[in-house]
Design an enzyme around this catalytic site. Sequence first.
Site, PDB file in Angstrom:
ATOM      1  N   PRO A  63      -4.291   4.010  -2.835  1.00 16.98           N
ATOM      2  CA  PRO A  63      -3.323   5.094  -2.630  1.00 16.98           C
ATOM      3  C   PRO A  63      -3.181   5.393  -1.134  1.00 16.98           C
ATOM      4  CG  PRO A  63      -5.202   5.831  -3.982  1.00 16.98           C
ATOM      5  CD  PRO A  63      -5.499   4.443  -3.510  1.00 16.98           C
ATOM      6  N   GLU A  64      -1.952   5.405  -0.647  1.00 22.50           N
ATOM      7  CA  GLU A  64      -1.711   5.773   0.747  1.00 22.50           C
ATOM      8  C   GLU A  64      -1.276   7.244   0.774  1.00 22.50           C
ATOM      9  OE1 GLU A  64       0.508   3.022   3.113  1.00 22.50           O
ATOM     10  OE2 GLU A  64      -0.462   1.268   2.258  1.00 22.50           O
TER      11      GLU A  64
END
Length: 276
Positions: free
Chosen positions: A2-3
């Site tokens: 996840p960014e």
Amino acid sequence: MPELPEVEVILRGLKPHLLNQKIIKTGSSNKKLRYPLETELINTNIVNKTVTSITRRAKYILITFDSKVSLVIHLGMTGNLGFFPQITPKSKHDHFWCKLDNTQELRYNDVRRFGSIRFTPTANIETIETTLLKDLGPEPLGHDFNGNLLKKKSKSKKLAVKNFIMDNRIVVGVGNIYANESLFLAGIKPNRPVNKINKAEWQRLASTIKDVLNHAIECGGSTINDFVNASQQSGYFQMNFKVYGKENSLCSNCDSPIKQIKIGGRASFYCSICQS
Ligand SMILES: [Zn+2]
């Protein structure tokens, strides 16, 4: 992984379910995450307590309770937080859960267990900041982040611009996907040394980073490796990718094939006509 947009999407999804809610019970799989879970301590301090705020710094989610304690959560490679009816059976990789004072339950799921859930008195969040969050640069969506800052911080450096904007000390939360996309939209080749970038280009890059991240958040994030938000919905920003993962596809702007190179060990995608 996840960014920043995915973390922000999860955070926004948590708020309506969790803010001002009371936790009545916690539980865990007893499996070790990146750090051991301080289950007893967490349990004593958050059961029968109410959530007073949910915020984000870089890719950390901070959940604070009226008992003046906070959970500092990092999703690692595959972590996720979601809400489920308490009667739904747990999944194999659910490692921590909090029953709310209604029929819902917050669950932390993490296949690879590189994520972490740390406990701290809220007053010590500064200490956490000096250990976990030390040396972090500004938030990319805040006012402190702009072309002038990039120009100033790049002074007398020669590294590739992509590595530069992915460095958390320069700006937090610009991961591989969004670095590739922002550089394409700014017309800057990812391997250009930072000392060869002029002021107008820095300004353009800062503003494309903001645009790309905001657009990704609006799209609910990018769904790669099964990312879903707190209500188990997928994001769809990946439909808007211009270069990421598109080697040999034709550039949406000029029809030349997108190229791939490695920079700092990370896959980097660009158009050799549109980016210089
Ligand atoms: Zn092109």
